[in-house]
Design a protein around this motif. Sequence first.
Motif, PDB file in Angstrom:
ATOM      1  N   ILE A  98      -7.520   8.229   2.146  1.00  0.00           N
ATOM      2  CA  ILE A  98      -6.792   7.953   0.898  1.00  0.00           C
ATOM      3  C   ILE A  98      -6.833   6.456   0.607  1.00  0.00           C
ATOM      4  O   ILE A  98      -6.651   5.640   1.504  1.00  0.00           O
ATOM      5  CB  ILE A  98      -5.338   8.452   1.007  1.00  0.00           C
ATOM      6  CG1 ILE A  98      -5.345   9.965   1.186  1.00  0.00           C
ATOM      7  CG2 ILE A  98      -4.528   8.057  -0.197  1.00  0.00           C
ATOM      8  CD1 ILE A  98      -3.987  10.560   1.419  1.00  0.00           C
ATOM      9  N   LYS A  99      -7.064   6.119  -0.652  1.00  0.00           N
ATOM     10  CA  LYS A  99      -7.071   4.703  -1.023  1.00  0.00           C
ATOM     11  C   LYS A  99      -5.635   4.255  -1.198  1.00  0.00           C
ATOM     12  O   LYS A  99      -5.119   4.176  -2.326  1.00  0.00           O
ATOM     13  CB  LYS A  99      -7.849   4.515  -2.320  1.00  0.00           C
ATOM     14  CG  LYS A  99      -9.341   4.651  -2.172  1.00  0.00           C
ATOM     15  CD  LYS A  99     -10.006   4.263  -3.470  1.00  0.00           C
ATOM     16  CE  LYS A  99     -11.509   4.301  -3.316  1.00  0.00           C
ATOM     17  NZ  LYS A  99     -12.179   4.129  -4.601  1.00  0.00           N
ATOM     18  N   THR A 100      -4.979   3.974  -0.084  1.00  0.00           N
ATOM     19  CA  THR A 100      -3.552   3.667  -0.156  1.00  0.00           C
ATOM     20  C   THR A 100      -3.297   2.349  -0.871  1.00  0.00           C
ATOM     21  O   THR A 100      -2.227   2.145  -1.430  1.00  0.00           O
ATOM     22  CB  THR A 100      -2.942   3.596   1.247  1.00  0.00           C
ATOM     23  OG1 THR A 100      -3.791   2.808   2.068  1.00  0.00           O
ATOM     24  CG2 THR A 100      -2.785   4.961   1.847  1.00  0.00           C
ATOM     25  N   ALA A 101      -4.305   1.458  -0.860  1.00  0.00           N
ATOM     26  CA  ALA A 101      -4.096   0.165  -1.487  1.00  0.00           C
ATOM     27  C   ALA A 101      -3.984   0.292  -3.002  1.00  0.00           C
ATOM     28  O   ALA A 101      -3.515  -0.616  -3.679  1.00  0.00           O
ATOM     29  CB  ALA A 101      -5.237  -0.775  -1.115  1.00  0.00           C
ATOM     30  N   THR A 129      -7.409  -4.258   3.404  1.00  0.00           N
ATOM     31  CA  THR A 129      -8.592  -4.231   2.547  1.00  0.00           C
ATOM     32  C   THR A 129      -8.476  -5.070   1.287  1.00  0.00           C
ATOM     33  O   THR A 129      -9.025  -6.174   1.240  1.00  0.00           O
ATOM     34  CB  THR A 129      -8.899  -2.784   2.155  1.00  0.00           C
ATOM     35  OG1 THR A 129      -7.714  -2.229   1.617  1.00  0.00           O
ATOM     36  CG2 THR A 129      -9.300  -2.001   3.364  1.00  0.00           C
ATOM     37  N   THR A 130      -7.728  -4.588   0.307  1.00  0.00           N
ATOM     38  CA  THR A 130      -7.785  -5.296  -0.974  1.00  0.00           C
ATOM     39  C   THR A 130      -7.124  -6.664  -0.872  1.00  0.00           C
ATOM     40  O   THR A 130      -7.626  -7.631  -1.429  1.00  0.00           O
ATOM     41  CB  THR A 130      -7.106  -4.493  -2.076  1.00  0.00           C
ATOM     42  OG1 THR A 130      -5.919  -3.970  -1.531  1.00  0.00           O
ATOM     43  CG2 THR A 130      -8.008  -3.385  -2.549  1.00  0.00           C
ATOM     44  N   MET A 150     -11.631   1.061   5.749  1.00  0.00           N
ATOM     45  CA  MET A 150     -11.340   2.310   5.055  1.00  0.00           C
ATOM     46  C   MET A 150     -12.273   3.375   5.614  1.00  0.00           C
ATOM     47  O   MET A 150     -13.404   3.094   5.958  1.00  0.00           O
ATOM     48  CB  MET A 150     -11.590   2.110   3.558  1.00  0.00           C
ATOM     49  CG  MET A 150     -11.205   3.281   2.724  1.00  0.00           C
ATOM     50  SD  MET A 150      -9.451   3.398   2.521  1.00  0.00           S
ATOM     51  CE  MET A 150      -9.198   2.214   1.236  1.00  0.00           C
ATOM     52  N   HIS A 210       0.864  -1.184   0.000  1.00  0.00           N
ATOM     53  CA  HIS A 210       0.000   0.000   0.000  1.00  0.00           C
ATOM     54  C   HIS A 210       0.894   1.226   0.000  1.00  0.00           C
ATOM     55  O   HIS A 210       2.088   1.128   0.334  1.00  0.00           O
ATOM     56  CB  HIS A 210      -0.865  -0.001   1.259  1.00  0.00           C
ATOM     57  CG  HIS A 210      -0.053  -0.031   2.509  1.00  0.00           C
ATOM     58  ND1 HIS A 210       0.193   1.078   3.261  1.00  0.00           N
ATOM     59  CD2 HIS A 210       0.640  -1.035   3.103  1.00  0.00           C
ATOM     60  CE1 HIS A 210       0.967   0.755   4.286  1.00  0.00           C
ATOM     61  NE2 HIS A 210       1.262  -0.517   4.209  1.00  0.00           N
ATOM     62  N   GLY A 245      -5.021   1.369   7.506  1.00  0.00           N
ATOM     63  CA  GLY A 245      -5.182   2.379   6.483  1.00  0.00           C
ATOM     64  C   GLY A 245      -5.271   1.769   5.097  1.00  0.00           C
ATOM     65  O   GLY A 245      -4.736   2.314   4.149  1.00  0.00           O
ATOM     66  N   GLY A 246      -5.936   0.645   4.995  1.00  0.00           N
ATOM     67  CA  GLY A 246      -6.144   0.074   3.676  1.00  0.00           C
ATOM     68  C   GLY A 246      -5.277  -1.126   3.371  1.00  0.00           C
ATOM     69  O   GLY A 246      -5.418  -1.737   2.327  1.00  0.00           O
ATOM     70  N   ILE A 247      -4.369  -1.491   4.264  1.00  0.00           N
ATOM     71  CA  ILE A 247      -3.510  -2.646   3.949  1.00  0.00           C
ATOM     72  C   ILE A 247      -4.340  -3.906   3.857  1.00  0.00           C
ATOM     73  O   ILE A 247      -4.237  -4.676   2.933  1.00  0.00           O
ATOM     74  CB  ILE A 247      -2.466  -2.919   5.047  1.00  0.00           C
ATOM     75  CG1 ILE A 247      -1.796  -1.653   5.469  1.00  0.00           C
ATOM     76  CG2 ILE A 247      -1.481  -3.939   4.578  1.00  0.00           C
ATOM     77  CD1 ILE A 247      -0.914  -1.866   6.653  1.00  0.00           C
TER      78      ILE A 247
END
Lengths: 311, 310
Positions: free
Chosen positions: A131-134, B257-258, B276, A89, B253-255
């Motif tokens: 923020i879409k850090t991914a 997630t995807t 998120m 990320h 912080g989004g780690i």
Amino acid sequence: MTDRRRINGPSDGTTPIVYAGVPKAKQLPPRAPDALRKIFLKTSLTPPATGSSFLELPSPAPAGTPTLKLTASVYGPRPLPPSAPFSPHARLTAELKFAPFSTPHKRRGYVRDAVERDLSVQLQNALVKSIKTAAYPKSGIDIFITVLDCEGGLDGDDDDGVEVGLMNVLAGAITCASAAVADAGIECVDLVSGGVAALVRRAPAGGDAMDVDLPAPVVVLDPSPADGGQVVSAAVVGYMAGRDEVTLLWTKGAMETADQGGDELDLLMDGAITTATAVRLVLNEAVKERLLLGIARSRLKKEGGGDVLMS
Amino acid sequence: MAPPTSTTLISPAELSYLRSSLALNPPIRPDARSPTQFRPLVAEIDILPSTNGSARMIWGDGGECVVGVKVEVEPTELTADGKRKNWVEIGVEVQGQRDDDPLGVFLGMTVTESLLTPSSTLTERLAITSRFHWKMYIDILLITPPLSHPGTLLSLSTNLALRSTRLPRLTSEADEDPMFDDDWDASVPLYQASNQLPPITLLVLSVGDNIFFDPTKEELAVADCVLAVSLATNSAKDTPKVIGVRTLESGSGGIVTTAGAKDVGSGGAAVEATSMGGVKRTVVKKIIKESLSVGKEVFGSLQGVVDANH
């Protein structure tokens, strides 16, 4: 023959210098507790940065009184150095710095001190959630905020009340940085705006503070350190108005909760969110302005390009 | 702050499993604690003979914190606007971390802010005469690098150290240069039993609708929202007041997630939806409300530690 050893005055007299009168300070009427200050926010003012923005609050009378001025610049997403470990990320770093000349009275050093580090970390926490850090693996996004001018109120808390100066700086920094992130074209879930509210106890007009009972504190939106009054407690939020979500909450000062007679904490938090919602409208305008400018420019380029081909 | 995410070496699938078990009703924590239960800890006070007050606390995970409080007489110089500045100096040293590490800065700021809140009356306690005051140094040492966030550990140890702090008794008159009784047994405690107590700071996190206290590192990594709530109270029997709230870095912080969504399908999608973005304001209010009742219990247990040592 003039005496050459002396410095003589001019032979014909001079006229005394007359200064234009100093404009009299216009005393603005005090702001209502729920009146917010106007905000100037503009993006894309630092050409080398991927995204940037500038935020300024109006200067109170008299002219020349310090007011809050911030610039934010965003660099990235750019590749992390080869030595950095793999990260799936984007890595967000925020750095907030007071310019050495930014504070009234006392000069600040160049080296970041604990206060600046603390604000940097809070700013980072407020923004990283938006923020879409991914979407940006193996990259870094760096946000730099420089405080060019601030209203004071940075001394820390004491028996007289909490200081709201740092909270104003943080709220401004959140708004400004979010505009810069949007300007950089980085994917976000929503824009974050910062808002401050405080419980302020104002001395009754004309009364002797010793005789009368202390007046009940009132919730003031967007308080300024210059307003006066005793700040009992204050709160700043980072708020995503589009999703009705809070990304950051920082409060100072004792607050009563609902089961202790008053729900000051709820009042403060809702007040700060109201401020942040209003600030969001300014943020929207700034981002929209930039977008429309970009569209207009690309259209111009297309037409201009056609002309070049024709000639 | 940074450590929970950057050093958590658990896979997206494990994170997703942990998250969904914490979001259950009733929730299941990895160590089978109840949501408001703290990990076992050892606490002792008055351990350093050369200080005015000291405390040591050891958590089950090996985190150890030693706090020493020293005071010295200093002539009072009020600032231009008659304020008492720089009467308390706080130093936080985390073993194995640089001085400018954000964690140490965060811990120091939290302690300073909660100690010097306007209603704390701390500077009144430190005033000796109109011309002299006690300058207080609070030195906090985290001896072992803790496996979880040391915020709670540090704040509870500081509270105990301040509770055990004693100041020499003043023997001179109010306007003379101060002279003190050299009998340590005659010294007066900084915080009297009937007076306001030093503040504590609790780390509270939320996952879904559930709220957890004393989180481990793994729990911090999957949280929606982590708050450090500072509380103060007049006595261990009263419900405390909130004197400060700060937000900590939470989740990844989004780690998760995807990566989670790809690996575990529908379970991961649930993770994506929540980790998120921020949290609703009702969740924040609920966290603070819950921390009041837990804070009251914590103040009670700290009182127990102090009583057992006297």
